[in-house]
Design a protein around this motif. Sequence first.
Motif, PDB file in Angstrom:
ATOM      1  N   GLU A 177       6.838 -36.643 -31.674  1.00 20.48           N
ATOM      2  CA  GLU A 177       7.285 -35.247 -31.618  1.00 20.48           C
ATOM      3  C   GLU A 177       6.121 -34.294 -31.870  1.00 20.48           C
ATOM      4  O   GLU A 177       6.086 -33.201 -31.313  1.00 20.48           O
ATOM      5  CB  GLU A 177       8.416 -35.005 -32.620  1.00 20.48           C
ATOM      6  CG  GLU A 177       9.713 -35.695 -32.258  1.00 20.48           C
ATOM      7  CD  GLU A 177      10.223 -35.324 -30.870  1.00 20.48           C
ATOM      8  OE1 GLU A 177      10.201 -34.125 -30.511  1.00 20.48           O
ATOM      9  OE2 GLU A 177      10.637 -36.240 -30.126  1.00 20.48           O
ATOM     10  N   VAL A 178       5.189 -34.692 -32.698  1.00 18.97           N
ATOM     11  CA  VAL A 178       4.020 -33.853 -32.951  1.00 18.97           C
ATOM     12  C   VAL A 178       3.087 -33.849 -31.742  1.00 18.97           C
ATOM     13  O   VAL A 178       2.540 -32.816 -31.362  1.00 18.97           O
ATOM     14  CB  VAL A 178       3.274 -34.343 -34.214  1.00 18.97           C
ATOM     15  CG1 VAL A 178       1.934 -33.649 -34.372  1.00 18.97           C
ATOM     16  CG2 VAL A 178       4.132 -34.122 -35.452  1.00 18.97           C
ATOM     17  N   LEU A 179       2.912 -35.008 -31.114  1.00 19.54           N
ATOM     18  CA  LEU A 179       1.980 -35.121 -29.989  1.00 19.54           C
ATOM     19  C   LEU A 179       2.577 -34.640 -28.666  1.00 19.54           C
ATOM     20  O   LEU A 179       1.835 -34.217 -27.777  1.00 19.54           O
ATOM     21  CB  LEU A 179       1.510 -36.571 -29.835  1.00 19.54           C
ATOM     22  CG  LEU A 179       0.649 -37.133 -30.963  1.00 19.54           C
ATOM     23  CD1 LEU A 179       0.320 -38.587 -30.695  1.00 19.54           C
ATOM     24  CD2 LEU A 179      -0.616 -36.314 -31.134  1.00 19.54           C
ATOM     25  N   SER A 200      -6.111 -40.785 -34.716  1.00 20.63           N
ATOM     26  CA  SER A 200      -5.881 -41.682 -35.847  1.00 20.63           C
ATOM     27  C   SER A 200      -5.141 -41.003 -36.992  1.00 20.63           C
ATOM     28  O   SER A 200      -4.866 -41.628 -37.991  1.00 20.63           O
ATOM     29  CB  SER A 200      -7.216 -42.226 -36.361  1.00 20.63           C
ATOM     30  OG  SER A 200      -8.008 -41.158 -36.864  1.00 20.63           O
ATOM     31  N   MET A 201      -4.802 -39.715 -36.816  1.00 20.18           N
ATOM     32  CA  MET A 201      -4.113 -38.984 -37.886  1.00 20.18           C
ATOM     33  C   MET A 201      -2.625 -39.315 -37.897  1.00 20.18           C
ATOM     34  O   MET A 201      -2.027 -39.580 -36.862  1.00 20.18           O
ATOM     35  CB  MET A 201      -4.306 -37.472 -37.711  1.00 20.18           C
ATOM     36  CG  MET A 201      -5.737 -37.011 -37.928  1.00 20.18           C
ATOM     37  SD  MET A 201      -5.991 -35.268 -37.536  1.00 20.18           S
ATOM     38  CE  MET A 201      -5.117 -34.480 -38.862  1.00 20.18           C
ATOM     39  N   ASN A 214       0.567 -32.237 -38.999  1.00 17.68           N
ATOM     40  CA  ASN A 214       1.341 -31.056 -39.397  1.00 17.68           C
ATOM     41  C   ASN A 214       0.563 -30.215 -40.399  1.00 17.68           C
ATOM     42  O   ASN A 214       0.579 -28.986 -40.332  1.00 17.68           O
ATOM     43  CB  ASN A 214       2.701 -31.468 -39.977  1.00 17.68           C
ATOM     44  CG  ASN A 214       3.666 -31.907 -38.894  1.00 17.68           C
ATOM     45  OD1 ASN A 214       3.571 -31.454 -37.757  1.00 17.68           O
ATOM     46  ND2 ASN A 214       4.583 -32.786 -39.255  1.00 17.68           N
ATOM     47  N   GLU A 215      -0.119 -30.850 -41.315  1.00 13.50           N
ATOM     48  CA  GLU A 215      -0.918 -30.132 -42.299  1.00 13.50           C
ATOM     49  C   GLU A 215      -2.049 -29.386 -41.607  1.00 13.50           C
ATOM     50  O   GLU A 215      -2.337 -28.228 -41.925  1.00 13.50           O
ATOM     51  CB  GLU A 215      -1.476 -31.096 -43.351  1.00 13.50           C
ATOM     52  CG  GLU A 215      -2.382 -30.440 -44.382  1.00 13.50           C
ATOM     53  CD  GLU A 215      -1.685 -29.370 -45.196  1.00 13.50           C
ATOM     54  OE1 GLU A 215      -2.365 -28.413 -45.587  1.00 13.50           O
ATOM     55  OE2 GLU A 215      -0.466 -29.475 -45.417  1.00 13.50           O
ATOM     56  N   ALA A 269      -2.600 -25.336 -41.537  1.00 10.88           N
ATOM     57  CA  ALA A 269      -3.854 -24.760 -42.026  1.00 10.88           C
ATOM     58  C   ALA A 269      -4.649 -24.097 -40.905  1.00 10.88           C
ATOM     59  O   ALA A 269      -5.718 -23.558 -41.142  1.00 10.88           O
ATOM     60  CB  ALA A 269      -4.693 -25.846 -42.696  1.00 10.88           C
ATOM     61  N   GLY A 270      -4.158 -24.176 -39.674  1.00  6.85           N
ATOM     62  CA  GLY A 270      -4.845 -23.542 -38.554  1.00  6.85           C
ATOM     63  C   GLY A 270      -6.025 -24.350 -38.038  1.00  6.85           C
ATOM     64  O   GLY A 270      -6.863 -23.822 -37.310  1.00  6.85           O
TER      65      GLY A 270
END
Length: 186
Positions: A125-127, A164-165, A171-172, A176-177
């Motif tokens: 979902e993030v990617l 690799s994250m 999300n962090e 944090a931009g």
Amino acid sequence: MSNEQQTVEQPGPNDQGGQGVTFTPPASQDEFNRIIADRLSRERAKFADYDDLKTKAGEFDKLTEAQKTDIQKANDRALAAEAEVAKFKDREQVTKWKAEVAAATGVPATALSGSTLEDIQAHAEVLKPLITTPPAERGPQVPTEGTGNPGDRVTQLAQTDLASMTPAQINEARRAGRLNRLLGIS
């Protein structure tokens, strides 16, 4: 103290009704030493076979340990084999989950990370927005081969790190931009 002997009546174990046993204290140190020596010899006689029993117990423990060692070795080998099988099954399950999530989301299975279905789905979902966004909306593209510009190489390394994250780390970075910087987006 006087030299006369003192007599003390003490109840004995077999006494009934107040009849006591007469106790006469030892008259000399030699007599006291003899009484103690007699008592010690009676006690030592109770444990005369202690060394033999200790030796036999030691031999029994050695025999038990030798038998247990063969059984324990077999158990250890079986446990190691079971652990190895479980590790392969887990790896196979994670690969299946990645394939399922990849088919459902369009995110390549090789880009997904996580050890549970929920982790893999969250990472997808993030990617997914990053992969499905048209190139024109993504901003400048980073070349796959370095153009000689050191900034391109840094961005390329950052994108490698992104793969690799974990979802939580991505999300962090987004909060944090730093995500756009990692992707090379201005």
